[in-house]
Structure formats: C-alpha cells, structure tokens
Design a protein around this motif. Sequence first.
Motif, PDB file in Angstrom:
ATOM      1  N   ARG A   1     -55.830-112.980  37.335  1.00 18.52           N
ATOM      2  CA  ARG A   1     -56.846-112.783  36.294  1.00 18.52           C
ATOM      3  C   ARG A   1     -56.309-111.993  35.109  1.00 18.52           C
ATOM      4  O   ARG A   1     -57.058-111.665  34.185  1.00 18.52           O
ATOM      5  CB  ARG A   1     -58.049-112.045  36.892  1.00 18.52           C
ATOM      6  N   LEU A   2     -55.030-111.704  35.098  1.00 18.55           N
ATOM      7  CA  LEU A   2     -54.437-110.949  33.996  1.00 18.55           C
ATOM      8  C   LEU A   2     -54.205-111.850  32.787  1.00 18.55           C
ATOM      9  O   LEU A   2     -54.033-113.058  32.934  1.00 18.55           O
ATOM     10  CB  LEU A   2     -53.102-110.335  34.431  1.00 18.55           C
TER      11      LEU A   2
ATOM     12  N   MET B   1     -54.670-101.997  38.710  1.00 18.92           N
ATOM     13  CA  MET B   1     -55.294-102.620  37.549  1.00 18.92           C
ATOM     14  C   MET B   1     -56.742-102.200  37.450  1.00 18.92           C
ATOM     15  O   MET B   1     -57.435-102.013  38.458  1.00 18.92           O
ATOM     16  CB  MET B   1     -55.222-104.144  37.655  1.00 18.92           C
ATOM     17  N   ASP B   2     -57.197-102.043  36.208  1.00 23.47           N
ATOM     18  CA  ASP B   2     -58.614-101.914  35.924  1.00 23.47           C
ATOM     19  C   ASP B   2     -58.895-102.733  34.669  1.00 23.47           C
ATOM     20  O   ASP B   2     -58.075-103.553  34.270  1.00 23.47           O
ATOM     21  CB  ASP B   2     -59.024-100.446  35.759  1.00 23.47           C
ATOM     22  N   ASP B   3     -60.030-102.531  34.057  1.00 23.58           N
ATOM     23  CA  ASP B   3     -60.365-103.348  32.890  1.00 23.58           C
ATOM     24  C   ASP B   3     -59.506-103.036  31.675  1.00 23.58           C
ATOM     25  O   ASP B   3     -59.431-103.855  30.754  1.00 23.58           O
ATOM     26  CB  ASP B   3     -61.839-103.140  32.531  1.00 23.58           C
ATOM     27  N   ASP B   4     -58.881-101.882  31.653  1.00 21.45           N
ATOM     28  CA  ASP B   4     -58.162-101.456  30.448  1.00 21.45           C
ATOM     29  C   ASP B   4     -56.647-101.386  30.609  1.00 21.45           C
ATOM     30  O   ASP B   4     -55.926-101.501  29.610  1.00 21.45           O
ATOM     31  CB  ASP B   4     -58.655-100.073  30.000  1.00 21.45           C
ATOM     32  N   ASN B   5     -56.151-101.181  31.816  1.00 20.02           N
ATOM     33  CA  ASN B   5     -54.730-100.886  31.989  1.00 20.02           C
ATOM     34  C   ASN B   5     -54.175-101.568  33.227  1.00 20.02           C
ATOM     35  O   ASN B   5     -54.898-101.870  34.182  1.00 20.02           O
ATOM     36  CB  ASN B   5     -54.509 -99.369  32.112  1.00 20.02           C
TER      37      ASN B   5
ATOM     38  N   GLY C   1     -57.671-103.187  42.151  1.00 22.27           N
ATOM     39  CA  GLY C   1     -58.314-103.694  40.950  1.00 22.27           C
ATOM     40  C   GLY C   1     -58.445-105.197  40.954  1.00 22.27           C
ATOM     41  O   GLY C   1     -58.565-105.836  42.000  1.00 22.27           O
ATOM     42  N   ARG C   2     -58.405-105.797  39.794  1.00 24.59           N
ATOM     43  CA  ARG C   2     -58.656-107.227  39.642  1.00 24.59           C
ATOM     44  C   ARG C   2     -57.531-108.052  40.269  1.00 24.59           C
ATOM     45  O   ARG C   2     -56.415-107.555  40.447  1.00 24.59           O
ATOM     46  CB  ARG C   2     -58.792-107.580  38.158  1.00 24.59           C
TER      47      ARG C   2
ATOM     48  N   LEU D   1     -54.351-103.493  28.615  1.00 24.03           N
ATOM     49  CA  LEU D   1     -54.873-104.854  28.718  1.00 24.03           C
ATOM     50  C   LEU D   1     -55.804-105.221  27.583  1.00 24.03           C
ATOM     51  O   LEU D   1     -55.947-106.401  27.249  1.00 24.03           O
ATOM     52  CB  LEU D   1     -55.613-105.043  30.052  1.00 24.03           C
ATOM     53  N   LYS D   2     -56.429-104.250  26.953  1.00 22.42           N
ATOM     54  CA  LYS D   2     -57.359-104.557  25.860  1.00 22.42           C
ATOM     55  C   LYS D   2     -56.595-105.044  24.636  1.00 22.42           C
ATOM     56  O   LYS D   2     -55.546-104.518  24.284  1.00 22.42           O
ATOM     57  CB  LYS D   2     -58.175-103.314  25.502  1.00 22.42           C
TER      58      LYS D   2
ATOM     59  N   THR E   1     -54.592-111.156  24.887  1.00 20.64           N
ATOM     60  CA  THR E   1     -55.227-112.332  25.494  1.00 20.64           C
ATOM     61  C   THR E   1     -54.258-113.471  25.716  1.00 20.64           C
ATOM     62  O   THR E   1     -54.501-114.322  26.552  1.00 20.64           O
ATOM     63  CB  THR E   1     -56.378-112.837  24.597  1.00 20.64           C
TER      64      THR E   1
END
Length: 415
Positions: free
Chosen positions: A316-317, A351-355, A311-312, A410-411, A414
């Motif tokens: 970038r977390l 990792m992905d965009d959500d978790n 993932g990312r 992750l959503k 911030t």
Amino acid sequence: MRAILGSQARLRWVHLLLGGALLMPYYLLATVLLSFALAPGTGLLGTAVFQLSALLVAVPLAALSALLFPLVRPLEATAARALTAPDGELATGPADTWGERTRPALYFTLHVLLGGIVSGMALAGPPGAVALIALPLTGHGDTLRAMPWAHWAQGPWLTLLAPLSGLALLALLIAAPWAAGTVLARCAPRLLGPSAADRLAEAEHRAHQLALRNRLARELHDSVGHALSAVLLQASAARTVLDSDPAFAREALAAIEQTTRNAVGELDTVLGLLREDGPASAAPAPTLAELDGLLARTRAAGSTVTLTTTGRPLDRLPPVVSREAYRIVQEGLGNALRHAGPVPVELRIDMDDDNLEVTVRNPLTPGPGHRRQGGGRGLAGIAERATLLRGSSTAGQRDDTWQLTVHLPLKGTTR
C-alpha cells in the motif's frame, strides 16, 4: 609575418570573403533602391559616392535580416569556429528570443561590412597598386597629373611617390584582412557566445545527466552488488560441503542459479535506462511487495533474517517510496553479507500514515570463516536515495551491533 601571412590569416581572409559574398544580395538591392532616388554619378568621384551610399544602405538591411532569422547565430558560429579560431566558447543553437538575436545580428553586420570592404579592396587594390608601381615606366604621368588631387605628380615626385604609393597599397591589402580578421575573431566569443539563458539550460542539462549517472550507479551497486555478495557466500558454502553434504550443495547451487537469474533481470532493467530508442525496460523495478524473494535469497546465502513490520501493508506504499525502500533494504542486507557474512540480521519496517522507517541491524563480529571486506559507496547511495525523497539516514555502531536507520516521509509522495 606568420601572423599576417600564415595559415590562420588565410583562413580569416576566406572568412572575410564569405562576408563579402553575403553582402552582395543586400548591396544589389540597395543599388536598385538608390537608383530610384539618386541618379548614378558621373566620373570616378560620382561613381564612388554612389557605391558608398549603396554600401551604407546595404549594411542596415543585412542587420535587419539577421534580427529576423534565429539561425544566423549557429551559422555564423560554425563559420567563425572553423575559420577564425576564436579564443572562447561559441553557441551552438539558434537564438530564440529577440534579446538573444541582437548580439548575433551585430556580429553578422560587422562580418558583412568588413567582408565587403576587404573584398572590394581585393578586387580593386592589386590592379591599382601595380599601375602605380609601373606608372613611371608606362608614360601615363599626364593622366595622373590631370587628377584634381594629383598636383604633387610633377617631375621627380612622379618617379618616386607613385611606386611608393603602390607598395603602400600592397601593404594595406595585406594588413587590412589581418586586422579585420583579428577583430572578428575577438568579437566572436562576445557576440556569438552563449547567453545567460543558454548557460542556465546547459547547466540544467549537465545536472540532469549527472543525476542520471548517479542513479545508474546506485541501482547497479545495490542490485548487482547484493546478488554478487549472496552468490559469493552460497558458492563458498557449497564448495565447503560438496563432499560431506551433497544435498546442501545442490540447494546452494540452485540458490545461486535463482539469484543470478534475478540479478540478470534487474541488470537489464538498470541498463535499460541507458537506451535512447525506447522505454527503459519492460520489467518494472522491484518494490517492497517483492521483499519475500529478497529475504529468501539472503537466507539462502546463510544469513538468518528476522522481519518485523508494523502499520500499513507493504503493497500500500506509494510506488516511488516502495521502490527506493526496496533498494535500501537490499543494500542493507548486502552490507551485512559483505562485511559480516552469514550472521543473524534484524530487519524492521515501521509505517504509519506519514512516515516509513527502515532499520537493519546485524552483529559487528564477522561470521565464521568470513573476512571483513573494505567499505564502498553503499551508505552514500542510501543517503542519496533518502535525500531525494526528503528523508534521512543514519548508520553506525550501536553497542556490539551495526545499525542502519532510514526515515522516509510519505506525505506528498504519490508516484
């Protein structure tokens, strides 16, 4: 007798005299105001009526002033706590809202009213009591019989009732302060105690302090605990091969030096949270972007750590997730060192965009020469970290391995 004349009763008497002193400005103001509306009476009865009227005007003025000043509550609470020893908790801060000022204003009114009465009795009562007791001996019976209500002062009644009345007045002078002080002491917790809003604010403050203590405990356990486990294994390895492989021993000592230096830096960061006179620390808490250093220190302790990421990129977390995930990985690797020793460890970060999912897996069988240590609070700390970020964690045996899995959303995160 101890209850009426003891040290506590004397302190309550002082508290009542304080109330009388607080009443005096209002009483003098009421006297001035009444002098414009009423002519002071003549004679003993007229003077008593005028003074009673002034008292009835002074008490509402005192109540109104207590409503206008929020500091009445802490001032009265301090005096009551020191002098009346109330059986209950008293508030420490000012009453901020009008609703909260009502109860302290009522206590202040009761304090000055009872204090004024007791103070007046303390000034006028003893001379009157002495005069009554000595009346048969002074020859002033004619003066007493001239009073319109003293028709009983005839013959033997003067000799008998006047001294008894004087003794009764002395007893009243002793009992009245005790009774008034008891009333104030019992009313203080209800009228000066914390309100529902005060109790809620105190509960929130305690919860905040508890959360801070738990955070400090987690940080100390994860950072210092991991470093000590690594240093223990490195020192043990260096001692074992000190004579046969000096080069490896020097590498182990260098690793101990670096691990200790990093641990001191992290310890300064954690202890900085306890400082009240400045920022927590100049050094930021480590994140997953610094994972390479953590893996290097773990490998220097003898473990073989295999890292797999998907993932990312790690840098970038969101910062808060990255910091907590670093501590979780640190504790997972520290658990492997403490309980299994220098064994192969698999670390996987997906990792992905959500978790974000972190998995740490190591063999159950301890490494050579390693004695398994008892359990601690590491898993509980990991669970707390995951819960604070609305995530979850599981740990347990999977076949012949021990696996720790932590899931963090992750959503919405911030900071």
